[in-house]
Scaffold this active site. Structure first.
Site, PDB file in Angstrom:
ATOM      1  N   ARG A  40       1.199  -1.085   0.004  1.00  0.00           N
ATOM      2  CA  ARG A  40       0.181   0.131  -0.047  1.00  0.00           C
ATOM      3  C   ARG A  40       0.823   1.310   0.033  1.00  0.00           C
ATOM      4  NH1 ARG A  40      -3.293  -0.528   4.858  1.00  0.00           N
ATOM      5  NH2 ARG A  40      -4.182   1.562   4.861  1.00  0.00           N
ATOM      6  N   SER A  42       0.560   4.434   1.741  1.00  0.00           N
ATOM      7  CA  SER A  42       1.274   4.832   3.596  1.00  0.00           C
ATOM      8  C   SER A  42       2.326   4.131   3.240  1.00  0.00           C
ATOM      9  CB  SER A  42       0.124   3.972   4.107  1.00  0.00           C
ATOM     10  OG  SER A  42       0.804   2.957   4.621  1.00  0.00           O
ATOM     11  N   LYS A 112      -3.055  -8.519  10.650  1.00  0.00           N
ATOM     12  CA  LYS A 112      -4.106  -8.390  11.321  1.00  0.00           C
ATOM     13  C   LYS A 112      -5.030  -7.819  10.213  1.00  0.00           C
ATOM     14  CE  LYS A 112      -3.796  -3.553  14.069  1.00  0.00           C
ATOM     15  NZ  LYS A 112      -5.086  -3.148  15.399  1.00  0.00           N
ATOM     16  N   ASP A 113      -4.689  -7.522   9.400  1.00  0.00           N
ATOM     17  CA  ASP A 113      -5.170  -6.621   8.325  1.00  0.00           C
ATOM     18  C   ASP A 113      -5.695  -7.863   7.546  1.00  0.00           C
ATOM     19  OD1 ASP A 113      -5.451  -4.107   9.091  1.00  0.00           O
ATOM     20  OD2 ASP A 113      -3.644  -3.573   8.538  1.00  0.00           O
ATOM     21  N   THR A 159     -10.983   6.118  17.658  1.00  0.00           N
ATOM     22  CA  THR A 159     -10.423   4.688  17.635  1.00  0.00           C
ATOM     23  C   THR A 159     -11.682   4.313  16.303  1.00  0.00           C
ATOM     24  OG1 THR A 159     -10.283   3.019  17.456  1.00  0.00           O
ATOM     25  CG2 THR A 159     -11.465   4.248  19.997  1.00  0.00           C
ATOM     26  N   SER A 161     -12.170   1.040  16.298  1.00  0.00           N
ATOM     27  CA  SER A 161     -11.742  -0.813  16.668  1.00  0.00           C
ATOM     28  C   SER A 161     -13.368  -0.625  17.469  1.00  0.00           C
ATOM     29  CB  SER A 161     -10.836  -0.777  17.110  1.00  0.00           C
ATOM     30  OG  SER A 161     -10.885  -1.546  17.935  1.00  0.00           O
ATOM     31  N   LEU A 162     -14.552  -1.724  17.539  1.00  0.00           N
ATOM     32  CA  LEU A 162     -15.369  -1.826  17.763  1.00  0.00           C
ATOM     33  C   LEU A 162     -14.460  -3.063  19.025  1.00  0.00           C
ATOM     34  CD1 LEU A 162     -17.904  -3.503  15.302  1.00  0.00           C
ATOM     35  CD2 LEU A 162     -17.655  -1.133  16.763  1.00  0.00           C
ATOM     36  N   ARG A 163     -13.529  -3.731  18.599  1.00  0.00           N
ATOM     37  CA  ARG A 163     -12.388  -4.267  20.222  1.00  0.00           C
ATOM     38  C   ARG A 163     -12.525  -3.553  21.113  1.00  0.00           C
ATOM     39  NH1 ARG A 163      -7.506  -5.164  21.059  1.00  0.00           N
ATOM     40  NH2 ARG A 163      -6.914  -3.422  19.193  1.00  0.00           N
ATOM     41  N   ARG A 164     -11.525  -1.931  20.964  1.00  0.00           N
ATOM     42  CA  ARG A 164     -10.850  -1.213  21.644  1.00  0.00           C
ATOM     43  C   ARG A 164     -12.288  -0.658  22.794  1.00  0.00           C
ATOM     44  NH1 ARG A 164      -6.704   0.400  17.376  1.00  0.00           N
ATOM     45  NH2 ARG A 164      -4.978  -0.478  17.802  1.00  0.00           N
ATOM     46  N   ARG A 181     -10.880   7.822  11.287  1.00  0.00           N
ATOM     47  CA  ARG A 181     -10.271   7.562   9.640  1.00  0.00           C
ATOM     48  C   ARG A 181      -8.312   7.764   9.817  1.00  0.00           C
ATOM     49  NH1 ARG A 181     -12.734   3.883   6.364  1.00  0.00           N
ATOM     50  NH2 ARG A 181     -10.219   3.630   6.214  1.00  0.00           N
ATOM     51  N   GLY A 182      -8.671   7.614   8.901  1.00  0.00           N
ATOM     52  CA  GLY A 182      -6.830   7.761   8.000  1.00  0.00           C
ATOM     53  C   GLY A 182      -5.365   7.289   8.592  1.00  0.00           C
ATOM     54  N   ASN A 183      -4.222   7.695   7.727  1.00  0.00           N
ATOM     55  CA  ASN A 183      -3.493   6.718   8.165  1.00  0.00           C
ATOM     56  C   ASN A 183      -2.566   7.068   9.404  1.00  0.00           C
ATOM     57  OD1 ASN A 183      -2.333   9.084   7.302  1.00  0.00           O
ATOM     58  ND2 ASN A 183      -1.900   8.384   5.307  1.00  0.00           N
ATOM     59  N   THR A 186      -2.987  11.395   9.665  1.00  0.00           N
ATOM     60  CA  THR A 186      -3.859  11.490   9.371  1.00  0.00           C
ATOM     61  C   THR A 186      -3.909  12.276  10.951  1.00  0.00           C
ATOM     62  OG1 THR A 186      -3.809  11.061   7.572  1.00  0.00           O
ATOM     63  CG2 THR A 186      -5.736  12.075   8.210  1.00  0.00           C
ATOM     64  N   ARG A 187      -4.536  11.065  11.579  1.00  0.00           N
ATOM     65  CA  ARG A 187      -4.849  10.572  12.562  1.00  0.00           C
ATOM     66  C   ARG A 187      -4.625  11.499  14.247  1.00  0.00           C
ATOM     67  NH1 ARG A 187      -7.324   4.555  14.281  1.00  0.00           N
ATOM     68  NH2 ARG A 187      -8.054   3.904  11.488  1.00  0.00           N
ATOM     69  N   CYS A 275     -12.504  -8.285  10.639  1.00  0.00           N
ATOM     70  CA  CYS A 275     -12.129  -6.606  11.517  1.00  0.00           C
ATOM     71  C   CYS A 275     -13.401  -5.661  12.273  1.00  0.00           C
ATOM     72  CB  CYS A 275     -11.592  -6.030  10.646  1.00  0.00           C
ATOM     73  SG  CYS A 275     -11.931  -5.073   9.419  1.00  0.00           S
TER      74      CYS A 275
HETATM   75  C1  DPM Z   1      -7.950  -3.229  12.258  1.00  0.00           C
HETATM   76  C2  DPM Z   1      -8.378  -2.622  13.507  1.00  0.00           C
HETATM   77  C3  DPM Z   1      -7.348  -1.470  13.429  1.00  0.00           C
HETATM   78  C4  DPM Z   1      -6.737  -1.718  11.869  1.00  0.00           C
HETATM   79  C5  DPM Z   1      -9.656  -3.497  13.989  1.00  0.00           C
HETATM   80  C6  DPM Z   1      -9.029  -3.849  15.398  1.00  0.00           C
HETATM   81  C7  DPM Z   1      -7.778  -0.561  13.750  1.00  0.00           C
HETATM   82  C8  DPM Z   1      -8.728   0.428  13.915  1.00  0.00           C
HETATM   83  C9  DPM Z   1      -9.079   1.662  14.777  1.00  0.00           C
HETATM   84  C10 DPM Z   1      -8.379  -5.078  11.638  1.00  0.00           C
HETATM   85  N1  DPM Z   1      -6.983  -2.790  11.603  1.00  0.00           N
HETATM   86  O1  DPM Z   1      -7.382  -3.989  16.191  1.00  0.00           O
HETATM   87  O2  DPM Z   1      -9.662  -3.559  16.247  1.00  0.00           O
HETATM   88  O3  DPM Z   1      -8.340   1.737  15.498  1.00  0.00           O
HETATM   89  O4  DPM Z   1      -9.350   3.068  13.844  1.00  0.00           O
HETATM   90  C11 DPM Z   1      -4.253  -1.039  11.850  1.00  0.00           C
HETATM   91  C12 DPM Z   1      -2.572  -0.382  12.515  1.00  0.00           C
HETATM   92  C13 DPM Z   1      -2.443  -1.067  12.361  1.00  0.00           C
HETATM   93  C14 DPM Z   1      -2.843  -2.179  11.666  1.00  0.00           C
HETATM   94  C15 DPM Z   1      -3.160   0.956  13.003  1.00  0.00           C
HETATM   95  C16 DPM Z   1      -3.473  -0.006  14.563  1.00  0.00           C
HETATM   96  C17 DPM Z   1       0.011  -1.498  12.920  1.00  0.00           C
HETATM   97  C18 DPM Z   1       0.014  -2.097  13.337  1.00  0.00           C
HETATM   98  C19 DPM Z   1      -0.187  -3.350  13.073  1.00  0.00           C
HETATM   99  C20 DPM Z   1      -5.415  -0.798  11.413  1.00  0.00           C
HETATM  100  N2  DPM Z   1      -3.794  -1.806  11.128  1.00  0.00           N
HETATM  101  O5  DPM Z   1      -4.131  -0.838  15.039  1.00  0.00           O
HETATM  102  O6  DPM Z   1      -3.643   1.178  15.386  1.00  0.00           O
HETATM  103  O7  DPM Z   1       0.839  -3.622  12.240  1.00  0.00           O
HETATM  104  O8  DPM Z   1      -0.520  -5.077  13.895  1.00  0.00           O
END
Ligand code: DPM
Length: 372
Positions: A40, A42, A112-113, A159, A161-164, A181-183, A186-187, A275
């Site tokens: 990607r 970013s 995780k993606d 955030t 993330s529903l998990r968080r 949102r955003g990288n 940006t956040r 996710c």
């Molecule tokens: C996924 C989630 C998020 C990313 C969901 C989760 C966070 C989204 C958010 C599946 N992918 O974690 O419950 O909080 O808005 C993502 C990040 C990284 C990979 C950034 C982050 C970097 C860390 C890594 C986004 N994907 O989680 O802060 O490589 O594990």
């Protein structure tokens, strides 16, 4: 025991029986000399791709590497919360198309993606050594807070993330959690400039890759917030039939990270989580024992179902060889360990389903779809 043998005659023939790797022949003229790596665009993705290319270069000095970067739906859809787009392979699709068309040999992702079921014909050729998998809090540069507890009630924490959200609502019911949102850059800009957010929750690994560790205001313990499946680990996806690339990748794979991530992904897969599902995990390997802790949380923060299981890898039984474990190839590692890790995740998921996790997950999915 049946052995996993490579199919393409041109390549170094590798025969593996239970992790006992025997290199047979090597035909020089058909060896890969130029590897194209998809990424990607970013800053984080490019850092991760370069990181993996550097690891590969150390192992294979004779190969040329070319990075081909592209945008994905996830990058283009910045105005909608991640959980609402409803596309599992949000950040990976375009890259997988390029893989399928053989425009690239491999693609570097945050594990995780990557969904637990990969598109037909794709596998994870290697998972590199995991970094800190935990979540952290970044506070707006304007305030001097050091802990979420200090934030005034009704402060907004960003955030998607529903998990968080589901986990932090339990510990900090007075805070408001809103999508951002955003990288990462940006956040952080939104955090510092918009005044809307008092803090963000981010993965420690992403911040440290971008040299932004100084922004970490508070580390969340696993009691407060279990991390996402695969968090902190980089995965390299390739074609299942591309044995040369698989062999090249096998040398940068980390065994313990692979085992931990197989158990985490098997857990999530057995719970049918994507996710956008509030599932958290924690895993470790100590003295040959792999332990997986997992939790399922209701979106309002009122319910949680957790469990923990351990398997002694030394006592793992020989097993039927599989082509991959939740998409992950690890032919150079003892297969009965990979299989034990996968079963650990499945067994823990079953334990949680017996305790009623199915209902929580179903409600979370319905709530998420209804808010679309
Ligand atoms: C996924 C989630 C998020 C990313 C969901 C989760 C966070 C989204 C958010 C599946 N992918 O974690 O419950 O909080 O808005 C993502 C990040 C990284 C990979 C950034 C982050 C970097 C860390 C890594 C986004 N994907 O989680 O802060 O490589 O594990």
């Amino acid at each position: 025991m049946e052995a996993y043998e490579t199919e393409e005659p041109a390549l170094k023939k590798v025969k593996v029986v239970n992790g006992d790797c025997k290199v047979k022949t090597c035909s020089k003229e058909n060896r890969l000399t130029n590897i194209k790596v998809g990424s990607r665009k970013s800053q984080l993705a490019l850092f991760q791709t370069n990181f993996v290319v550097d690891l590969l270069r150390q192992e294979h000095k004779d190969i040329q590497y070319e990075i081909i970067s592209m945008s994905t739906i996830g990058d283009k859809t910045l105005d909608v919360a991640l959980s609402k787009i409803g596309e599992k392979s949000l950040f990976t699709k375009e890259l997988e198309v390029a893989l399928e068309k053989k425009e690239v040999h491999m693609v570097v992702h945050s594990l995780k993606d990557l969904p637990t079921t990969l598109p037909e014909g794709m596998v994870i050729g290697a998972i590199c050594r995991r970094e800190d998998p935990s979540d952290v809090v970044v506070f707006s540069s304007e305030n001097k807070f050091k802990n979420l507890k200090e934030l005034p009630s009704e402060s907004v924490v960003g955030t998607s993330s529903l998990r968080r959200i589901a986990q932090l609502k339990r510990a900090y019911p007075e805070l408001r959690f809103e999508s951002v949102r955003g990288n990462i850059n940006t956040r952080l800009r939104k955090l510092d400039e918009d005044k809307k957010y008092s803090a963000l929750i981010l993965a420690a690994a992403g911040l440290s890759r971008l040299d932004l560790e100084h922004r970490i205001g508070m580390r969340l313990s696993s009691e407060e917030c279990m991390h996402a499946v695969g968090q902190g680990a980089l995965a390299i996806e390739c074609r299942e039939t591309d044995k040369q690339t698989i062999e090249i990748l096998s040398q940068i794979a980390d065994e313990y990270t692979t085992l931990r991530c197989i158990s985490e992904r098997a857990f999530m897969k057995a719970l049918e989580g994507g996710c956008s599902v509030p599932i958290g995990v924690n895993s470790k390997i100590e003295e040959n024992k792999l332990t997986l802790k997992g939790g399922v949380f209701s979106l309002d923060g009122t319910e949680e179902i957790m469990g923990e299981l351990t398997v002694d890898l030394k006592r793992a039984k020989n097993c039927q060889l599989k082509k991959h474990y939740t998409g992950i190839i690890g032919y150079q590692f003892p297969q009965h360990h990979l299989s034990a890790a996968e079963n650990l995740g499945i067994n823990l998921a079953e334990q949680l389903l017996d305790k009623g996790a199915g209902n929580i997950l179903k409600e979370a999915r319905i709530a998420n779809e209804a808010s679309n």
